[in-house]
Design a protein around this motif. Structure first.
Motif, short mmCIF file in Angstrom:
data_model
loop_
_atom_site.label_atom_id
_atom_site.label_comp_id
_atom_site.label_asym_id
_atom_site.label_seq_id
_atom_site.Cartn_x
_atom_site.Cartn_y
_atom_site.Cartn_z
N ALA A 97 0.86 -1.18 0.00
CA ALA A 97 0.00 0.00 0.00
C ALA A 97 0.90 1.23 0.00
O ALA A 97 1.21 1.80 1.04
CB ALA A 97 -0.92 -0.02 1.22
N ALA A 98 1.35 1.61 -1.18
CA ALA A 98 2.41 2.61 -1.34
C ALA A 98 2.11 3.94 -0.65
O ALA A 98 3.03 4.60 -0.16
CB ALA A 98 2.71 2.84 -2.82
N SER A 99 0.85 4.34 -0.58
CA SER A 99 0.53 5.63 0.02
C SER A 99 0.16 5.52 1.50
O SER A 99 -0.05 6.54 2.16
CB SER A 99 -0.60 6.31 -0.75
OG SER A 99 -1.73 5.47 -0.85
N ALA A 100 0.07 4.32 2.05
CA ALA A 100 -0.39 4.12 3.42
C ALA A 100 0.56 4.69 4.47
O ALA A 100 0.13 5.02 5.58
CB ALA A 100 -0.65 2.65 3.70
N GLY A 101 1.84 4.81 4.14
CA GLY A 101 2.80 5.33 5.10
C GLY A 101 2.91 6.84 5.13
O GLY A 101 3.68 7.39 5.91
N GLU A 102 2.13 7.52 4.31
CA GLU A 102 2.23 8.98 4.21
C GLU A 102 1.65 9.70 5.41
O GLU A 102 2.14 10.75 5.81
CB GLU A 102 1.55 9.46 2.93
CG GLU A 102 2.25 8.99 1.67
CD GLU A 102 1.49 9.31 0.39
OE1 GLU A 102 0.40 9.93 0.46
OE2 GLU A 102 1.99 8.94 -0.68
N ALA A 129 10.43 6.93 5.04
CA ALA A 129 11.82 7.36 5.24
C ALA A 129 12.82 6.28 4.84
O ALA A 129 14.02 6.55 4.77
CB ALA A 129 12.05 7.75 6.71
N SER A 130 12.34 5.07 4.55
CA SER A 130 13.25 3.97 4.22
C SER A 130 13.82 4.11 2.82
O SER A 130 13.24 4.74 1.94
CB SER A 130 12.52 2.63 4.33
OG SER A 130 11.56 2.50 3.28
N SER A 131 14.96 3.46 2.60
CA SER A 131 15.54 3.47 1.25
C SER A 131 14.65 2.69 0.29
O SER A 131 14.59 3.02 -0.90
CB SER A 131 16.96 2.90 1.27
OG SER A 131 16.95 1.57 1.68
N PHE A 132 13.94 1.68 0.77
CA PHE A 132 13.00 0.93 -0.07
C PHE A 132 11.96 1.88 -0.66
O PHE A 132 11.66 1.84 -1.85
CB PHE A 132 12.33 -0.18 0.73
CG PHE A 132 11.29 -0.98 -0.01
CD1 PHE A 132 11.61 -1.67 -1.17
CD2 PHE A 132 9.99 -1.05 0.46
CE1 PHE A 132 10.65 -2.41 -1.86
CE2 PHE A 132 9.02 -1.79 -0.21
CZ PHE A 132 9.36 -2.46 -1.37
N TYR A 133 11.42 2.76 0.18
CA TYR A 133 10.42 3.72 -0.30
C TYR A 133 11.08 4.78 -1.18
O TYR A 133 10.62 5.05 -2.29
CB TYR A 133 9.69 4.38 0.86
CG TYR A 133 8.57 5.27 0.38
CD1 TYR A 133 7.31 4.76 0.15
CD2 TYR A 133 8.79 6.62 0.11
CE1 TYR A 133 6.27 5.56 -0.32
CE2 TYR A 133 7.77 7.43 -0.36
CZ TYR A 133 6.52 6.89 -0.57
OH TYR A 133 5.51 7.69 -1.06
N GLN A 134 12.16 5.36 -0.69
CA GLN A 134 12.81 6.47 -1.40
C GLN A 134 13.38 6.04 -2.75
O GLN A 134 13.21 6.74 -3.75
CB GLN A 134 13.93 7.06 -0.53
CG GLN A 134 13.45 7.67 0.76
CD GLN A 134 12.61 8.92 0.56
OE1 GLN A 134 12.89 9.73 -0.31
NE2 GLN A 134 11.59 9.08 1.37
N ASP A 135 14.07 4.91 -2.77
CA ASP A 135 14.81 4.50 -3.97
C ASP A 135 14.04 3.56 -4.91
O ASP A 135 14.39 3.43 -6.07
CB ASP A 135 16.13 3.82 -3.58
CG ASP A 135 17.03 4.73 -2.77
OD1 ASP A 135 16.91 5.97 -2.91
OD2 ASP A 135 17.85 4.21 -1.99
#
Length: 181
Positions: A97-102, A129-135
């Motif tokens: 859920a890509a937007s759930a952490g916002e 804030a993770s590199s998985f999310y950012q990168d």
């Protein structure tokens, strides 16, 4: 015959859009095999999910979706049916859920969507804030986006862009290839 410039521009833009959409469905994209990025997170039940999940299955299908993606939400019942069918062949399916952490609001919206659609497959809440999310997630250009990962944690083939059901033949060919190893 005089052609209106606006009309010509509209026709040209329409043709370009149609041609670019035709390319999205191409199943002849050359397959690649590279490691899925390292990740760690929790699902909506509070369970920790990491790359270690891959070794428990012959293959894992990972579907990235967002709260604002109508196609993502509409395909959830189909993904749930795959999840139930995959249990018989040692294939897993997880959502991200890509937007759930916002924000808490985004997480709540995602949770409501999953409940309304009857989803029982795990859904990861990525840490923004993770590199998985950012990168990785931050580089996804369209949703839904689905990856197939083998038991060694390698992505098999190019991602499936768009609704999975429309690419079922391609999905099943890849899963068969992995399972028959």
């Amino acid at each position: 015959m005089k052609i209106n410039r606006k009309k010509l521009l509209c026709i040209t833009l329409s043709a370009v859009c149609m041609l670019s959409l035709a390319g999205c469905g191409n199943s002849d994209i050359e397959a690649s095999k590279e490691p899925f990025p390292e990740f760690e997170g929790v699902d909506f039940e509070g369970n920790k999910i990491t790359n270690d999940i891959f070794k428990d299955y012959d293959a894992t299908v990972i579907n990235f979706w967002t709260n604002g993606c109508g196609s993502c939400i509409a395909e959830m019942p189909e993904l749930e049916a795959y999840f139930q069918d995959f249990k018989d062949i040692n294939v897993n399916l997880i959502g991200v859920a890509a937007s759930a952490g916002e924000s808490d609001e985004s997480k709540g919206t995602a949770e409501t969507i999953l409940k309304e659609k009857g989803v029982t497959y795990p859904n990861l809440i990525p840490d923004n804030a993770s590199s998985f999310y950012q990168d990785f997630i931050g580089e996804i250009s369209g949703y839904p986006m689905t990856y197939i990962v083998d038991s060694e944690g390698n992505m098999v083939g190019a991602p499936l862009v768009g609704v999975v059901k429309k690419q079922e033949e391609n999905l099943m060919k890849r899963l068969d290839k992995i399972i028959q190893k």
